[in-house]
Scaffold this motif. Structure first.
Motif, mmCIF file in Angstrom:
data_model
loop_
_atom_site.group_PDB
_atom_site.id
_atom_site.type_symbol
_atom_site.label_atom_id
_atom_site.label_comp_id
_atom_site.label_asym_id
_atom_site.label_seq_id
_atom_site.Cartn_x
_atom_site.Cartn_y
_atom_site.Cartn_z
ATOM 1 N N ARG A 145 -23.280 -22.587 5.917
ATOM 2 C CA ARG A 145 -23.330 -23.924 6.544
ATOM 3 C C ARG A 145 -24.764 -24.265 6.936
ATOM 4 N NH1 ARG A 145 -20.851 -24.697 11.968
ATOM 5 N NH2 ARG A 145 -19.724 -22.817 11.386
ATOM 6 N N ALA A 146 -25.480 -23.274 7.476
ATOM 7 C CA ALA A 146 -26.875 -23.508 7.871
ATOM 8 C C ALA A 146 -27.695 -23.956 6.668
ATOM 9 C CB ALA A 146 -27.476 -22.251 8.498
ATOM 10 N N ILE A 147 -27.540 -23.263 5.539
ATOM 11 C CA ILE A 147 -28.371 -23.616 4.387
ATOM 12 C C ILE A 147 -27.867 -24.920 3.748
ATOM 13 C CG2 ILE A 147 -27.300 -22.323 2.454
ATOM 14 C CD1 ILE A 147 -31.044 -22.310 3.355
ATOM 15 N N ASP A 148 -26.563 -25.158 3.802
ATOM 16 C CA ASP A 148 -26.050 -26.433 3.289
ATOM 17 C C ASP A 148 -26.598 -27.618 4.088
ATOM 18 O OD1 ASP A 148 -24.608 -25.242 1.278
ATOM 19 O OD2 ASP A 148 -22.698 -25.260 2.375
ATOM 20 N N ASN A 149 -26.894 -27.378 5.351
ATOM 21 C CA ASN A 149 -27.413 -28.433 6.227
ATOM 22 C C ASN A 149 -28.940 -28.498 6.230
ATOM 23 O OD1 ASN A 149 -24.760 -28.704 6.960
ATOM 24 N ND2 ASN A 149 -25.098 -28.509 9.168
ATOM 25 N N THR A 150 -29.589 -27.757 5.342
ATOM 26 C CA THR A 150 -31.048 -27.604 5.376
ATOM 27 C C THR A 150 -31.705 -28.161 4.115
ATOM 28 O OG1 THR A 150 -30.915 -25.640 6.779
ATOM 29 C CG2 THR A 150 -32.909 -25.895 5.465
ATOM 30 N N ILE A 172 -38.614 -37.726 1.022
ATOM 31 C CA ILE A 172 -37.931 -36.863 0.047
ATOM 32 C C ILE A 172 -36.742 -36.153 0.704
ATOM 33 C CG2 ILE A 172 -38.189 -34.766 -1.340
ATOM 34 C CD1 ILE A 172 -41.157 -35.676 -1.797
ATOM 35 N N ILE A 173 -36.946 -35.662 1.913
ATOM 36 C CA ILE A 173 -35.928 -34.839 2.567
ATOM 37 C C ILE A 173 -34.779 -35.661 3.145
ATOM 38 C CG2 ILE A 173 -35.512 -33.475 4.648
ATOM 39 C CD1 ILE A 173 -38.051 -32.001 4.228
ATOM 40 N N LEU A 174 -35.113 -36.710 3.875
ATOM 41 C CA LEU A 174 -34.082 -37.395 4.683
ATOM 42 C C LEU A 174 -32.927 -37.955 3.854
ATOM 43 C CD1 LEU A 174 -36.220 -39.239 7.423
ATOM 44 C CD2 LEU A 174 -34.916 -37.110 7.631
ATOM 45 N N PRO A 175 -33.195 -38.637 2.732
ATOM 46 C CA PRO A 175 -32.065 -39.205 1.974
ATOM 47 C C PRO A 175 -31.258 -38.143 1.239
ATOM 48 C CG PRO A 175 -34.184 -39.909 1.025
ATOM 49 C CD PRO A 175 -34.500 -39.019 2.172
ATOM 50 N N ASP A 176 -31.824 -36.966 1.041
ATOM 51 C CA ASP A 176 -31.167 -35.974 0.192
ATOM 52 C C ASP A 176 -29.937 -35.382 0.859
ATOM 53 O OD1 ASP A 176 -31.824 -34.364 -2.475
ATOM 54 O OD2 ASP A 176 -30.981 -32.960 -1.032
ATOM 55 N N TYR A 177 -30.014 -35.211 2.188
ATOM 56 C CA TYR A 177 -28.854 -34.566 2.834
ATOM 57 C C TYR A 177 -27.676 -35.507 2.964
ATOM 58 C CZ TYR A 177 -26.013 -32.169 6.245
ATOM 59 O OH TYR A 177 -24.952 -31.606 6.895
ATOM 60 N N THR A 202 -33.074 -28.876 9.443
ATOM 61 C CA THR A 202 -31.686 -28.420 9.438
ATOM 62 C C THR A 202 -30.886 -29.282 10.406
ATOM 63 O OG1 THR A 202 -32.374 -26.136 9.063
ATOM 64 C CG2 THR A 202 -30.123 -26.482 9.874
ATOM 65 N N LYS A 203 -29.813 -29.876 9.920
ATOM 66 C CA LYS A 203 -28.927 -30.609 10.823
ATOM 67 C C LYS A 203 -28.066 -29.616 11.603
ATOM 68 C CE LYS A 203 -25.129 -33.739 11.345
ATOM 69 N NZ LYS A 203 -24.309 -34.840 10.828
ATOM 70 N N LEU A 204 -28.018 -29.820 12.903
ATOM 71 C CA LEU A 204 -27.264 -28.910 13.759
ATOM 72 C C LEU A 204 -25.901 -29.475 14.127
ATOM 73 C CD1 LEU A 204 -30.161 -27.927 16.192
ATOM 74 C CD2 LEU A 204 -29.273 -26.603 14.263
ATOM 75 N N ASP A 205 -24.916 -28.588 14.229
ATOM 76 C CA ASP A 205 -23.672 -28.915 14.928
ATOM 77 C C ASP A 205 -23.649 -28.035 16.179
ATOM 78 O OD1 ASP A 205 -22.868 -26.358 14.145
ATOM 79 O OD2 ASP A 205 -21.821 -27.096 12.372
ATOM 80 N N ASP A 206 -22.594 -28.078 16.954
ATOM 81 C CA ASP A 206 -22.594 -27.352 18.221
ATOM 82 C C ASP A 206 -22.800 -25.846 18.018
ATOM 83 O OD1 ASP A 206 -22.269 -29.676 19.583
ATOM 84 O OD2 ASP A 206 -20.119 -29.439 19.926
ATOM 85 N N GLU A 207 -22.124 -25.300 16.994
ATOM 86 C CA GLU A 207 -22.254 -23.856 16.792
ATOM 87 C C GLU A 207 -23.646 -23.471 16.290
ATOM 88 O OE1 GLU A 207 -19.691 -22.013 13.864
ATOM 89 O OE2 GLU A 207 -19.941 -20.034 14.813
#
Lengths: 335, 335
Positions: B180-185, B242-247, B310-315
Motif C-alpha cells: 500500500r505504501a508503494i502503491d501510494n508513492t 509529473i508526480i501529482l496527476p499520476d497518482y 507518499t499519500k498517507l492514510d491513518d495507518e
C-alpha cells in the motif's frame, strides 16, 4: 554551474526558508532573519550555547541546533561571517539569564563581529564568554596555534559544550570544557576539487585532475602541499602523520574520530578512508571510542575530506555520549 | 577521477569494512560477506524485513538497517544486483520463524535473483513474501506501472514495513501495508551531471553543462526529456507536474515528501527545492505531514535530485511516525 538554485545572490535566503519548513520540529525563526534558534530556547536555568559562521557548510552551522547542543546560530552569507548584530541577536535568543557560551571558529571576520557583539551584550547586561576553535593543524605551525583556523573540530566543541550546558553546568564550566575539547582536537583536510560560490559562478581556486591538496581549508584556503592523487589508505596515513604528532596522540589514548566529506565526495569513499584510519589507530594502541563518518562540515561542492581526532578524558567521554537530537548529529550511526 | 579509493575493483569491500567499523552499534557482519544484518536480528516473534540492491546508493541500502526498519540487506557490486545467494542468506539472517518480507526495487537483476532466492528459501521451509517498488513515474507509462523502476520511494516502503513488523504485524500484514505504501508513492528525478563507476573510470553517460535530464534513473537511465537548466522553483514545478496527476494527489491529502540529493549536489540546494515543493503543495491544499530533505538515496557522484511523495492514510501515518534508529534515517530532521 549545474545547480538547483534560483537567484544566485539569494541562495542563503531560499535555503533558510526550506530549512525552517523541514525542521520546524527543531528550529524556530527569530526577529532577525539571520538568526535561527532551537524551538525550546532560551531554556530556563540553562547556559545558552551559540555559534555562527558563513553559509555553505551544511549541516554546519544551523544543522547543529537542537536538544543538548546549540541554542542559537548567527548566519552569514556564503563563506562570510555573520554580522555583529546577528551574533548579538543570537546571544539574546539563547540567553535565559544564566549567560551565553559563544563557541565559534577562528576567522578574521567572525573574530571582529563577535567582539563587537560582546560589547553590545555587555551594554545590555548579558554575560557572554567565548571559545575560539583552532583545530586545523595545517593552517599554522604548532607554535602559533592561536593563528589556526577552526574546522570540523568545532562540532566536537559544540557537542561537548552543549551537553555540559544541558547538564546544568555554569557558564565557566561550559567554557572550560569546550576549551578543553578544542585543545584536545586536531583536524586536517584534503581537497580533490575546488568549489563554486553560486554568486561567483566559477571555481574560486583550482586543483588539477590527478592531484590533491593536503591541508586545504574549508573555503579553499591553500594547503601545505599539492601532491599526486594518492589511494585512500595513503591519504589516511598522510592525514594521521600530520595530526598524531601535533597534539600528540599516543598509545593508550581514547579518541573521537570524525571523518567529514567536503560536499561532493560520496559517503562510500568516506567509509573507505575511515577503515584505514581506524586500522592505523588500532595498531598504535589508540582506541576509537566513537566515530562519525558522513557529511558533517562541508564546503559547497568541494570534493575532499577532513579528519578530526579528539582525545577524550572521563568527562569529555561522558559528554560525547550524552543524547543529542539535531539535523546534523544524532546518536545513531556511530559507536 | 578524483576519488578517495584504493583498488577501484574493491570499493564495495573497502567501504563495507569502514561501514561495519563505524556502525558496530547497529550492524553485524554475517557468514556471507555480502550480507549485513541488524545486530539484534533475527528478532524473536517478529517478521523479518529484508532488502537488497546494488552499491553506490548510500545510505541505501545498508544505511537503513536498524531498529524498527530493516533486519538484513543483500549487497551487490556498484549498480549491480546482489546474488541470489546473498538474498537467500539475508532471508536466513532476518528469519526468526515468523516469515520474511523482502521489499526491493524493480530491476531485472534483482527480480531474477530474488526469484531464485525464494526457491532456495522454500526448500528450506522459510516463508518469504515480496513487494517490488515501482515508484519512478518517468520510467514507464501509468498503464504499465509494473515496468516502472523503484527509486527513493523504497525508503518509505521500508519505513512502513519495518514499523509494521516491529509492531508485531503478521507477514501478510507487513506485505499488505508495504504494498500500500508503494502503491501510494510516486517519485521523479532530475539529473544535472553523470556519475562515474570507479572500476570504469569515466562517466557512463553525459549531461551537457547548462542542461538537465528530467526523469533520470538512479543509474543514469535516460529520462523523459533533456531541457535547459531551470531554476530550483521551476524544477519543483516540473517535478510536481509529473508526480501529482499520476497518482493523483488531490486537495485534502496528507503526504510524506522526500527530497533526496543524488550524491554531489549540496544539501543547501535540496532545501531550496523543498521550499518551493511545500509552497506548491500547500497552495493545492495538500498537507506535508513529514518531510525528509537530504542525501537518502544517491547515485555515486551524480548531481541532481529526486522528489518522492507518499499519500498517507491513518495507518501509514502512524507507521511513518514510529521511532526509527538507523544510519540513514532517524526521527530527527523532519516534521
Amino acid at each position: 554551474m549545474q545547480r538547483i538554485i534560483n537567484n544566485p545572490n539569494e541562495v542563503v535566503e531560499d535555503m533558510l526558508k526550506g530549512f525552517v519548513k523541514t525542521h520546524c520540529d527543531i528550529v524556530d525563526k527569530t526577529d532577525n532573519s539571520r538568526v535561527l534558534k532551537y524551538k525550546n530556547a532560551p531554556i530556563e536555568g540553562k547556559v545558552g550555547v551559540v555559534t555562527g559562521g558563513g553559509s555553505g557548510h551544511k549541516p554546519a552551522f544551523i544543522g547543529y541546533i537542537g536538544k543538548n547542543m546549540i541554542d542559537a546560530v548567527a548566519i552569514g552569507e556564503i563563506f562570510s561571517s555573520p554580522t555583529a548584530k546577528a551574533f548579538y541577536d543570537s546571544f539574546k535568543a539563547a540567553n535565559s539569564g544564566n549567560g551565553v557560551a559563544c563557541l565559534y571558529g577562528n576567522y578574521a571576520g567572525d573574530n571582529m563581529n563577535v567582539k563587537m557583539a560582546l560589547e553590545m551584550a555587555k551594554m545590555e547586561g548579558i554575560e557572554v564568554k567565548t571559545v575560539v576553535a583552532n583545530d586545523d593543524v595545517a593552517s599554522a605551525p604548532k607554535t602559533e596555534r592561536e593563528k589556526r583556523r577552526g574546522v570540523a573540530g568545532e562540532i566536537i566543541m559544540w557537542k561537548v559544550g552543549g551537553a555540559k550546558a544541558a547538564q546544568g553546568g555554569s557558564l565557566d564550566e561550559v567554557i572550560e570544557v569546550s576549551q578543553r575539547a578544542i585543545d584536545n582536537t586536531r583536524s586536517v583536510g584534503i581537497g580533490l576539487s575546488p568549489c563554486t560560490i553560486p554568486a561567483v559562478g566559477k571555481p574560486n581556486f583550482t586543483i588539477e585532475e590527478g592531484t590533491m591538496e593536503v591541508g586545504i581549508g574549508h573555503h579553499g584556503e591553500p594547503g601545505i602541499k599539492v601532491s599526486e592523487l594518492k589511494t585512500a589508505d595513503e591519504m589516511a596515513e598522510s592525514m594521521l602523520d600530520i595530526i598524531l604528532p601535533d597534539y600528540p596522540f599516543v598509545e593508550g589514548d581514547e579518541v573521537v574520530a570524525l571523518v567529514s566529506g567536503l560536499g561532493a565526495t560520496s559517503v562510500m569513499e568516506l567509509y573507505i578512508l575511515y577503515n584505514k584510519v581506524e586500522e592505523i589507530l588500532t595498531e598504535k594502541g589508540i582506541k576509537v571510542h566513537k566515530s562519525y563518518v558522513g557529511n558533517y562540515f562541508t564546503s559547497l561542492d568541494m570534493m575532499g575530506v577532513t579528519l578530526t581526532l579528539t582525545k577524550l578524558d572521563d568527562e569529555l567521554k561522558e559528554l560525547i555520549d550524552v543524547e543529542v537530537d539535531t539535523m546534523g548529529l544524532t546518536q545513531f550511526g556511530s559507536k
